[in-house]
Design a protein around this motif. Sequence first.
Motif, PDB file in Angstrom:
ATOM      1  N   ARG A  47    -101.217 107.253 -39.526  1.00 35.30           N
ATOM      2  CA  ARG A  47    -100.482 107.826 -38.385  1.00 35.30           C
ATOM      3  C   ARG A  47    -101.072 109.166 -37.963  1.00 35.30           C
ATOM      4  O   ARG A  47    -101.127 109.479 -36.772  1.00 35.30           O
ATOM      5  CB  ARG A  47     -99.006 107.976 -38.764  1.00 35.30           C
ATOM      6  CG  ARG A  47     -98.115 108.415 -37.616  1.00 35.30           C
ATOM      7  CD  ARG A  47     -96.675 108.449 -38.046  1.00 35.30           C
ATOM      8  NE  ARG A  47     -96.168 107.112 -38.304  1.00 35.30           N
ATOM      9  CZ  ARG A  47     -95.078 106.859 -39.029  1.00 35.30           C
ATOM     10  NH1 ARG A  47     -94.409 107.841 -39.589  1.00 35.30           N
ATOM     11  NH2 ARG A  47     -94.664 105.629 -39.205  1.00 35.30           N
ATOM     12  N   TYR A  90     -96.657  99.361 -33.393  1.00 34.83           N
ATOM     13  CA  TYR A  90     -97.431  99.608 -34.610  1.00 34.83           C
ATOM     14  C   TYR A  90     -96.779 100.723 -35.416  1.00 34.83           C
ATOM     15  O   TYR A  90     -96.563 101.832 -34.886  1.00 34.83           O
ATOM     16  CB  TYR A  90     -98.867 100.012 -34.275  1.00 34.83           C
ATOM     17  CG  TYR A  90     -99.675  98.919 -33.625  1.00 34.83           C
ATOM     18  CD1 TYR A  90     -99.762  97.652 -34.207  1.00 34.83           C
ATOM     19  CD2 TYR A  90    -100.377  99.149 -32.452  1.00 34.83           C
ATOM     20  CE1 TYR A  90    -100.512  96.645 -33.622  1.00 34.83           C
ATOM     21  CE2 TYR A  90    -101.135  98.147 -31.860  1.00 34.83           C
ATOM     22  CZ  TYR A  90    -101.195  96.900 -32.441  1.00 34.83           C
ATOM     23  OH  TYR A  90    -101.940  95.909 -31.860  1.00 34.83           O
ATOM     24  N   PRO A  91     -96.511 100.493 -36.693  1.00 38.19           N
ATOM     25  CA  PRO A  91     -95.944 101.562 -37.518  1.00 38.19           C
ATOM     26  C   PRO A  91     -96.817 102.810 -37.568  1.00 38.19           C
ATOM     27  O   PRO A  91     -96.309 103.909 -37.775  1.00 38.19           O
ATOM     28  CB  PRO A  91     -95.844 100.910 -38.903  1.00 38.19           C
ATOM     29  CG  PRO A  91     -95.783  99.443 -38.645  1.00 38.19           C
ATOM     30  CD  PRO A  91     -96.639  99.231 -37.422  1.00 38.19           C
ATOM     31  N   SER A  92     -98.125 102.633 -37.367  1.00 36.77           N
ATOM     32  CA  SER A  92     -99.030 103.775 -37.470  1.00 36.77           C
ATOM     33  C   SER A  92     -99.120 104.599 -36.195  1.00 36.77           C
ATOM     34  O   SER A  92     -99.726 105.678 -36.205  1.00 36.77           O
ATOM     35  CB  SER A  92    -100.434 103.287 -37.847  1.00 36.77           C
ATOM     36  OG  SER A  92    -100.902 102.354 -36.895  1.00 36.77           O
ATOM     37  N   ARG A 115     -88.286  99.321 -40.790  1.00 32.02           N
ATOM     38  CA  ARG A 115     -89.211  98.367 -40.173  1.00 32.02           C
ATOM     39  C   ARG A 115     -90.652  98.673 -40.574  1.00 32.02           C
ATOM     40  O   ARG A 115     -91.436  97.773 -40.913  1.00 32.02           O
ATOM     41  CB  ARG A 115     -89.067  98.440 -38.645  1.00 32.02           C
ATOM     42  CG  ARG A 115     -90.012  97.536 -37.878  1.00 32.02           C
ATOM     43  CD  ARG A 115     -89.777  97.646 -36.370  1.00 32.02           C
ATOM     44  NE  ARG A 115     -90.193  98.940 -35.850  1.00 32.02           N
ATOM     45  CZ  ARG A 115     -91.406  99.194 -35.362  1.00 32.02           C
ATOM     46  NH1 ARG A 115     -92.316  98.245 -35.344  1.00 32.02           N
ATOM     47  NH2 ARG A 115     -91.704 100.385 -34.911  1.00 32.02           N
ATOM     48  N   GLU A 116     -90.999  99.958 -40.558  1.00 30.34           N
ATOM     49  CA  GLU A 116     -92.358 100.356 -40.908  1.00 30.34           C
ATOM     50  C   GLU A 116     -92.642 100.074 -42.388  1.00 30.34           C
ATOM     51  O   GLU A 116     -93.740  99.656 -42.757  1.00 30.34           O
ATOM     52  CB  GLU A 116     -92.548 101.843 -40.598  1.00 30.34           C
ATOM     53  CG  GLU A 116     -92.472 102.154 -39.107  1.00 30.34           C
ATOM     54  CD  GLU A 116     -92.209 103.615 -38.812  1.00 30.34           C
ATOM     55  OE1 GLU A 116     -92.298 104.011 -37.640  1.00 30.34           O
ATOM     56  OE2 GLU A 116     -91.891 104.374 -39.759  1.00 30.34           O
ATOM     57  N   ARG A 118     -93.202  96.258 -42.746  1.00 29.00           N
ATOM     58  CA  ARG A 118     -94.449  95.789 -42.147  1.00 29.00           C
ATOM     59  C   ARG A 118     -95.656  96.266 -42.938  1.00 29.00           C
ATOM     60  O   ARG A 118     -96.558  95.499 -43.239  1.00 29.00           O
ATOM     61  CB  ARG A 118     -94.557  96.266 -40.695  1.00 29.00           C
ATOM     62  CG  ARG A 118     -93.668  95.474 -39.745  1.00 29.00           C
ATOM     63  CD  ARG A 118     -94.103  95.624 -38.314  1.00 29.00           C
ATOM     64  NE  ARG A 118     -95.450  95.113 -38.116  1.00 29.00           N
ATOM     65  CZ  ARG A 118     -96.177  95.338 -37.039  1.00 29.00           C
ATOM     66  NH1 ARG A 118     -95.673  96.048 -36.070  1.00 29.00           N
ATOM     67  NH2 ARG A 118     -97.390  94.845 -36.935  1.00 29.00           N
ATOM     68  N   HIS A 119     -95.689  97.535 -43.288  1.00 26.34           N
ATOM     69  CA  HIS A 119     -96.873  98.025 -44.002  1.00 26.34           C
ATOM     70  C   HIS A 119     -96.871  97.517 -45.438  1.00 26.34           C
ATOM     71  O   HIS A 119     -97.941  97.256 -46.008  1.00 26.34           O
ATOM     72  CB  HIS A 119     -96.937  99.550 -43.968  1.00 26.34           C
ATOM     73  CG  HIS A 119     -98.316 100.086 -44.205  1.00 26.34           C
ATOM     74  ND1 HIS A 119     -99.321 100.031 -43.278  1.00 26.34           N
ATOM     75  CD2 HIS A 119     -98.873 100.643 -45.320  1.00 26.34           C
ATOM     76  CE1 HIS A 119    -100.431 100.539 -43.775  1.00 26.34           C
ATOM     77  NE2 HIS A 119    -100.187 100.923 -45.025  1.00 26.34           N
ATOM     78  N   TYR A 166     -90.490 106.054 -47.408  1.00 30.73           N
ATOM     79  CA  TYR A 166     -89.251 105.338 -47.078  1.00 30.73           C
ATOM     80  C   TYR A 166     -88.039 106.071 -47.651  1.00 30.73           C
ATOM     81  O   TYR A 166     -87.036 106.296 -46.958  1.00 30.73           O
ATOM     82  CB  TYR A 166     -89.337 103.922 -47.636  1.00 30.73           C
ATOM     83  CG  TYR A 166     -88.170 103.026 -47.321  1.00 30.73           C
ATOM     84  CD1 TYR A 166     -87.633 102.964 -46.032  1.00 30.73           C
ATOM     85  CD2 TYR A 166     -87.600 102.225 -48.309  1.00 30.73           C
ATOM     86  CE1 TYR A 166     -86.570 102.126 -45.743  1.00 30.73           C
ATOM     87  CE2 TYR A 166     -86.538 101.384 -48.025  1.00 30.73           C
ATOM     88  CZ  TYR A 166     -86.025 101.347 -46.746  1.00 30.73           C
ATOM     89  OH  TYR A 166     -84.962 100.515 -46.463  1.00 30.73           O
ATOM     90  N   LEU A 201    -100.151 104.522 -44.914  1.00 35.17           N
ATOM     91  CA  LEU A 201     -99.534 104.491 -43.586  1.00 35.17           C
ATOM     92  C   LEU A 201     -99.458 105.874 -42.941  1.00 35.17           C
ATOM     93  O   LEU A 201     -99.800 106.045 -41.773  1.00 35.17           O
ATOM     94  CB  LEU A 201     -98.129 103.883 -43.677  1.00 35.17           C
ATOM     95  CG  LEU A 201     -97.318 103.900 -42.372  1.00 35.17           C
ATOM     96  CD1 LEU A 201     -98.033 103.133 -41.276  1.00 35.17           C
ATOM     97  CD2 LEU A 201     -95.921 103.325 -42.610  1.00 35.17           C
ATOM     98  N   VAL A 230     -90.664 107.248 -43.171  1.00 36.77           N
ATOM     99  CA  VAL A 230     -91.049 105.880 -42.808  1.00 36.77           C
ATOM    100  C   VAL A 230     -89.770 105.077 -42.599  1.00 36.77           C
ATOM    101  O   VAL A 230     -88.891 105.078 -43.461  1.00 36.77           O
ATOM    102  CB  VAL A 230     -91.906 105.246 -43.924  1.00 36.77           C
ATOM    103  CG1 VAL A 230     -92.164 103.786 -43.648  1.00 36.77           C
ATOM    104  CG2 VAL A 230     -93.220 106.011 -44.087  1.00 36.77           C
TER     105      VAL A 230
END
Length: 554
Positions: A503, A365-367, A34-35, A38-39, A26, A499, A31
């Motif tokens: 991905r 999906y963040p991934s 939002r990701e 969520r994760h 982040y 995460l 990242v």
Amino acid sequence: MTRNASWLDNLRAGLTPPENHLIDGYVDGRVSRREFLRHGSLLGLSLPFLGRVGLATGLGAAPSVARAAGQPGATIRVACTAPEAEIDPVLVGDYGAFLMLQQVGEFLCVDGPDLLLRPSLATSWKSNEDGSVWTFTLRKGVKFHSGGEMRADDVVATMDRLADPKNSSNALSVFKGILQSGATRKVDDYTVEFHLNGPNGNFPYLVSSDNYNAIILPASYPGHYETAWDGTGPFRLHKYTRNVGASFIRNEEYWGRKSLPARTEFTFFADIQPQILALQAGEVDIINKLPALAGVALLNDPSVNVMTIKSSAHQPVHMQCDSEVFKDPRVRQAVSLCLDREKLKTGLMKDRAIIGNDSPLASVYPSADPSVPQRKQDIRKARELMKAAGKENGFQVALTTEQYLEIPAYAQLIQRWVKEIGIDLTLDIMDRNVFYGDAVRGKSPWRDSVMGIADFGHRGVPNVFLTAILTSDGSWNSANLQNREYDALAKSYIGTLDLESQRQVAGQIQRLLLEETPVLYGYFFDHLTAMAKHIVGVQPTAMGQLFLQEAGKA
């Protein structure tokens, strides 16, 4: 805003490597916000904590869900589909049934309207180092409608019931190969551990509202749910009449904030058009699940609010990989290249969808790996592939599907598009219950058809879609895909907590599925809830649940 390094260091102290790596991503921009949220919620980090991390990094706090205030004491009226069978928490699998169940029952955690995982009957959760054991802390002071306090024994009994193959629960599509009966263990009255068959980085979603069977029932639950309608939820059943409707009243002993509505009423309809007419006539306040195509009249109606939630719900088109006509992956790719996905999004789904790329790893999906090239319509290339596969003269095949939502129109579009490469599709569209049958080979047109279109509701993580639909031993593998490389990748993805590592594996899965193309994923459609302008505080989920405890009339 500027970064506060010492505050951030203090917040990071004691976090696990995957949690710290998420913060690294982040801070470094790998990242998104939002990701990150969520994760982070998946890993068990609370939204207030994530908000403090956001402030310490100088990137902003976590958002809060805005709630409009309604007047207490109202009666909220909902139009919805009728449950297809007796309400049984272990067996239900249709929208009407789990909507009823969720009015009185609750989950350990909830996949919210912003797709963040939030505590409910569990206040927190945490995994061990490799994600093979997840520990949930239960909320204290929660009472069942029947009077007893919810404790660890109830959670253990609920999960054992769902994970036991002899009970034939729909939850087995989630738990198969992951959680066995007997593997949910009581630590103390308010702590349970889930000992999984192997590491699972997304496990909290599997016991959340995404798993609609997983409402917590008393350990002493005797079956025959419709005789008692027990649960811990903010409403109690007042009356239920099969194929007609149901009403619920406020639970005055609810553990949380008391519900604003005094009463909720649900009217069952067989089709969407009568629901639309009822909303326009003021006979109901809410349509829980509005299809974009059939509900187009409401999308721009100034007297109606339409809440939109991005989701992973989709209508997959399988092609049996061991059938004579589809055994060559070049033929399956050719069919896929006939789809005009932009028209599917803007025309069929009225811009209430995101485009799919022949993988269940939707962009919500963040991934999901965004670097994987998007497949687009290319008729010339499709013809070349058909020729290379020895199918330049085309063939005839049946497309079998159900009379449900936009699916018949989708089937007609596919029929028209594949004609360009010589494929003569005959459509076999049938009643929904007939189409799914017993959902096992030999007893289900869905499972037995060479080519078919099904429908799957939203899931907050793609685990079920990656395993049940596509692995060699998947319980819903209608495409009959047998690919050991895919199976290994799916297992690797599911076992990953981090995460960015997820991905990386997701990208490999996405590229492999573009080569194999066992299933067409043309779009992922939004969950739409329509309501009269004066109704506020309604909280639908992308799965189709409807939380009404904050609902009121402005």
